[in-house]
Design a protein around this motif. Sequence first.
Motif, short mmCIF file in Angstrom:
data_model
loop_
_atom_site.label_atom_id
_atom_site.label_comp_id
_atom_site.label_asym_id
_atom_site.label_seq_id
_atom_site.Cartn_x
_atom_site.Cartn_y
_atom_site.Cartn_z
N PRO A 23 -8.58 8.09 23.34
CA PRO A 23 -8.89 7.15 24.41
C PRO A 23 -10.49 6.76 24.15
CG PRO A 23 -8.63 9.25 25.47
CD PRO A 23 -8.41 9.43 24.17
N THR A 24 -11.03 7.97 23.44
CA THR A 24 -12.67 7.41 23.32
C THR A 24 -12.91 6.52 22.12
OG1 THR A 24 -12.98 9.69 24.02
CG2 THR A 24 -14.91 8.36 22.99
N TYR A 25 -13.69 5.29 22.38
CA TYR A 25 -13.78 4.33 21.33
C TYR A 25 -14.94 3.50 21.98
CZ TYR A 25 -12.00 0.67 24.45
OH TYR A 25 -11.75 -0.16 25.42
N ASP A 26 -15.54 2.90 20.83
CA ASP A 26 -16.62 1.95 21.02
C ASP A 26 -15.99 0.75 21.42
OD1 ASP A 26 -18.53 3.73 20.31
OD2 ASP A 26 -18.39 3.45 18.18
N ALA A 27 -16.33 0.28 22.67
CA ALA A 27 -15.76 -0.94 23.25
C ALA A 27 -16.86 -2.14 22.91
CB ALA A 27 -15.48 -1.07 24.85
N VAL A 28 -16.83 -2.73 21.83
CA VAL A 28 -17.44 -3.81 21.18
C VAL A 28 -16.87 -5.04 21.42
CG1 VAL A 28 -18.47 -2.26 19.54
CG2 VAL A 28 -16.43 -3.42 18.83
N LYS B 90 -17.73 -9.79 17.99
CA LYS B 90 -16.35 -9.51 18.10
C LYS B 90 -15.75 -10.25 19.41
CE LYS B 90 -15.76 -7.09 14.16
NZ LYS B 90 -16.97 -7.11 13.71
N LEU B 91 -14.91 -11.10 19.29
CA LEU B 91 -14.06 -11.58 20.42
C LEU B 91 -13.19 -10.82 20.97
CD1 LEU B 91 -14.05 -14.03 22.13
CD2 LEU B 91 -12.38 -15.25 20.74
N PHE B 92 -12.14 -10.40 20.23
CA PHE B 92 -10.82 -9.73 20.69
C PHE B 92 -10.48 -8.83 19.71
CE2 PHE B 92 -6.17 -9.46 20.81
CZ PHE B 92 -5.97 -9.67 22.09
N GLY B 93 -9.83 -7.69 20.24
CA GLY B 93 -9.50 -6.46 19.23
C GLY B 93 -8.61 -5.79 19.96
N PRO B 94 -7.59 -4.89 19.48
CA PRO B 94 -6.58 -4.17 20.03
C PRO B 94 -7.29 -2.72 20.00
CG PRO B 94 -6.17 -4.27 17.70
CD PRO B 94 -7.29 -5.43 17.82
N VAL B 95 -6.96 -1.87 21.21
CA VAL B 95 -7.23 -0.59 21.32
C VAL B 95 -5.92 0.02 21.12
CG1 VAL B 95 -8.08 1.37 23.04
CG2 VAL B 95 -9.15 -1.17 23.05
N ASP B 96 -6.03 0.95 20.11
CA ASP B 96 -4.99 1.82 19.76
C ASP B 96 -4.54 3.01 20.72
OD1 ASP B 96 -2.63 2.33 18.26
OD2 ASP B 96 -3.81 3.46 16.57
N CYS B 97 -3.37 3.01 21.28
CA CYS B 97 -2.87 4.08 22.00
C CYS B 97 -2.21 4.82 21.36
CB CYS B 97 -2.51 3.69 23.56
SG CYS B 97 -1.01 2.76 23.49
N GLY B 98 -1.78 4.46 20.02
CA GLY B 98 -0.78 5.21 19.41
C GLY B 98 0.66 4.89 19.35
N GLU B 99 1.04 4.68 18.03
CA GLU B 99 2.39 4.24 17.65
C GLU B 99 3.48 4.99 18.36
OE1 GLU B 99 5.31 3.14 14.17
OE2 GLU B 99 3.46 3.84 13.46
N ASP B 100 3.33 6.31 18.64
CA ASP B 100 4.06 6.97 19.00
C ASP B 100 3.76 7.75 20.52
OD1 ASP B 100 2.16 8.40 17.84
OD2 ASP B 100 3.37 10.23 17.09
N ALA B 101 2.81 6.86 21.22
CA ALA B 101 2.64 7.23 22.70
C ALA B 101 3.72 7.43 23.54
CB ALA B 101 1.61 6.41 23.22
N TYR B 102 3.65 8.20 24.51
CA TYR B 102 4.63 8.36 25.41
C TYR B 102 4.69 7.41 26.31
CZ TYR B 102 5.37 13.32 23.70
OH TYR B 102 5.56 14.19 23.17
N TRP B 103 5.68 6.41 26.76
CA TRP B 103 5.65 5.63 27.69
C TRP B 103 6.66 5.72 28.75
CZ3 TRP B 103 5.86 -0.20 25.84
CH2 TRP B 103 5.44 -1.20 26.77
#
Length: 535
Positions: free
Chosen positions: A178-183, A331-344
Motif C-alpha cells: 500500500p506504500t506508493y508515490d502518489a503522483v 500525470k492526470l490519472f493512474g491506478p493504484v494496484d492492490c493486487g490481482e489476488d487481494a482478499y475482498w
Amino acid sequence: MTDIKSQMAIDMGKAPESGFDVIIICCSGVIEAGYWQQRLEQSKGTIVTKDTKVFSVDEDWNGGAGNGLGTLYAYRKAVKAAAEKGLDLPKEIASKNVSVAIYHTAGKGTRLAPLPGAENNNKPGVKLPSTVDLCSGTTVPMTILEAVIKQTSVYAPSRKGRLSVFWGDQIFIPSASPTYDAVAHIDLLSQMLKEMPTAEIWKEKDLQSYGLAVLFESGEGAQIDKVDHATAVRMLEGLGKIKSVGPSLGSFSVSSAMLVSLMNEFESELSKREGQLDTDPHFWMPLTLPKPAYIELMAKKGCSDDESSARWERMKEMLKKNSDILKTSDKLFGPVDCGEDAYWWDYGQLGFYHDNNMRLVQDGVENDAYRAFFGVKKGEPKSSTIGSSCQIDSQSTVASSTLVSGSVEKSALCNVTTSDIQASGCILVNVTAKKIRASPGTIAYNMVDDSDEGLILTDGKVITTVFSESGKQTRMTAKLPVTEKDAWSRVLPGNEHSYEEIHKSNKGVDPIKCETAQREAHSNLTAKIKEGAKL
C-alpha cells in the motif's frame, strides 16, 4: 514465511500507529452523523489514532447527490466544520500536512436486511463477531464501518496532501504494497493484472462485466466501463500502448490541485444542492477517454450524444481553466494496484455477511487472515467467562461473552450471555437469552430473550430485534439463502412488518437513544442470568 496478505491482516488488526489525520463520515442524516461523531471519538486509539480529527456530516441533498457530487459536498461541509474548530482544511491539504479520508455510508441496506433495521437504519453500524475497546473502558462489538476504517488506514502514509474516498461496507486486504508515490492527480484502487490480457483471458476473467482501470506504458491511465477486449482496444487506440488493466474497487484519491479544480467547477451545483453525478461516468471517464469512446459508452447507459458531448467538453475545459495549479504533476490519472489476488470481503448482502463471518471458524490461509484482522483465535475465548460445564470446541471463536453451560461448535459468538447454549455452525452477535438453541446456517443478532424456552433457530433462520428509543422491541426474521426478489417490500413469514416499513418507522429515530435502551435490556437480563448462575 508469512505472505504479504497475511502479514497485512496481522498489522491491520493491531491498534493503529498511523492513519488518516482527518476522517469525514458522510451519513444519510443528521442523527446518524451525531452517532458516528460520538462513536469514533470513543474509539480513538483502537480504530483511529488518538490524534485523528473526526467530522461527521449529513448529505442533505434532495434525491441524492451521487458519489461524485456527494464527495465534494461532504468535503465542503467538513471544511466548514473544521474551520469552526480552527482548522483550515484546504490549506493543510495543500501544504501536504494532512491526509484526509471520506467514508460514504448512505443507503438503505436493502440486501442486508433485516440487520440495518435492527440498527435503526444505521447501516454502517451493523455489528461483526469481533470487539473494539472504547475510551470509556467498555468493550463492544465492532461495526462494519470501524472495520473498514481500520483496514483502509494502511493507505494514509502515502496520501499526505490528498483526499481519499472509500465505501463503508467492504474490506480488502492488499496483496501489493500500500506504500506508493502518489503522483497522479487522480488515482483509483484496482486489482491490476500483471500484463495486458489476451481476448481469451479477458473473457475468462469476465472483465467485460467490470469498470476497469487502464495503465499505459507511459504511466498515464484511463477508466473504461464494461466492454469486451476488442472494444477496449478500439476505444483506447491513440492513447498509447496498454500495459495492463484491472477491475476498479471504486475507491480513489485526488490531489489538492484536482480537489480545488473539482470544487470550483461544481460550485453552482454544490451551492444549489442540485444534480446527481457519480465519479466514474461523470468525472473520470470524460477526463481520460477520447470523446467518441466516451459518447459511445454513455449511450449504453441511456445518455444522449449531446448530453455526453457537453459533459466531456466541460471536464476538458475544467483542466484548461486550472492548468496553472494542475501543472504540479504531468500525470492526470493512474491506478493504484492492490493486487490481482487481494482478499475482498463484502458485507453488502445478508448472505455475504454470513459467509464472510463464518470464515472465523473455517480453516484456510484466507480465513487465518480474516481472524488475524479481527483479532480473534479459534478455540480461545477472548474476554469471556465460560462455565465449567460449557464446552467450546477448537474451531469456534468467542469474544466478550458469558456462557454458563452447554456447548459451542464451529460457531462465531460475540457479546453473548446465556445460562444454557447449544450452538453449532451459527453466528450469534449481541445476544442475551436464558437459553439458546442454534443450528448450522443461522444468525441471531441484537436479541434479548427472557423466555424459558429461549431462542430456537433452525433451517437458516435469521432473527433480530429493532429497539425503539423507549425500549420497545420488534422482532424481525429472514431465512438464508434469501431468494425472494421482493423481500424488501413484502411482509415475509414470521414478520408483522416488511423491512421497508421498518425502515420508514426508523426515520427520525436516534440510534444513540435506541442503543442505550438496548444496552439496558441486555444489562438487566445479564444480571439475572449471572445471579442465577452465581457468577
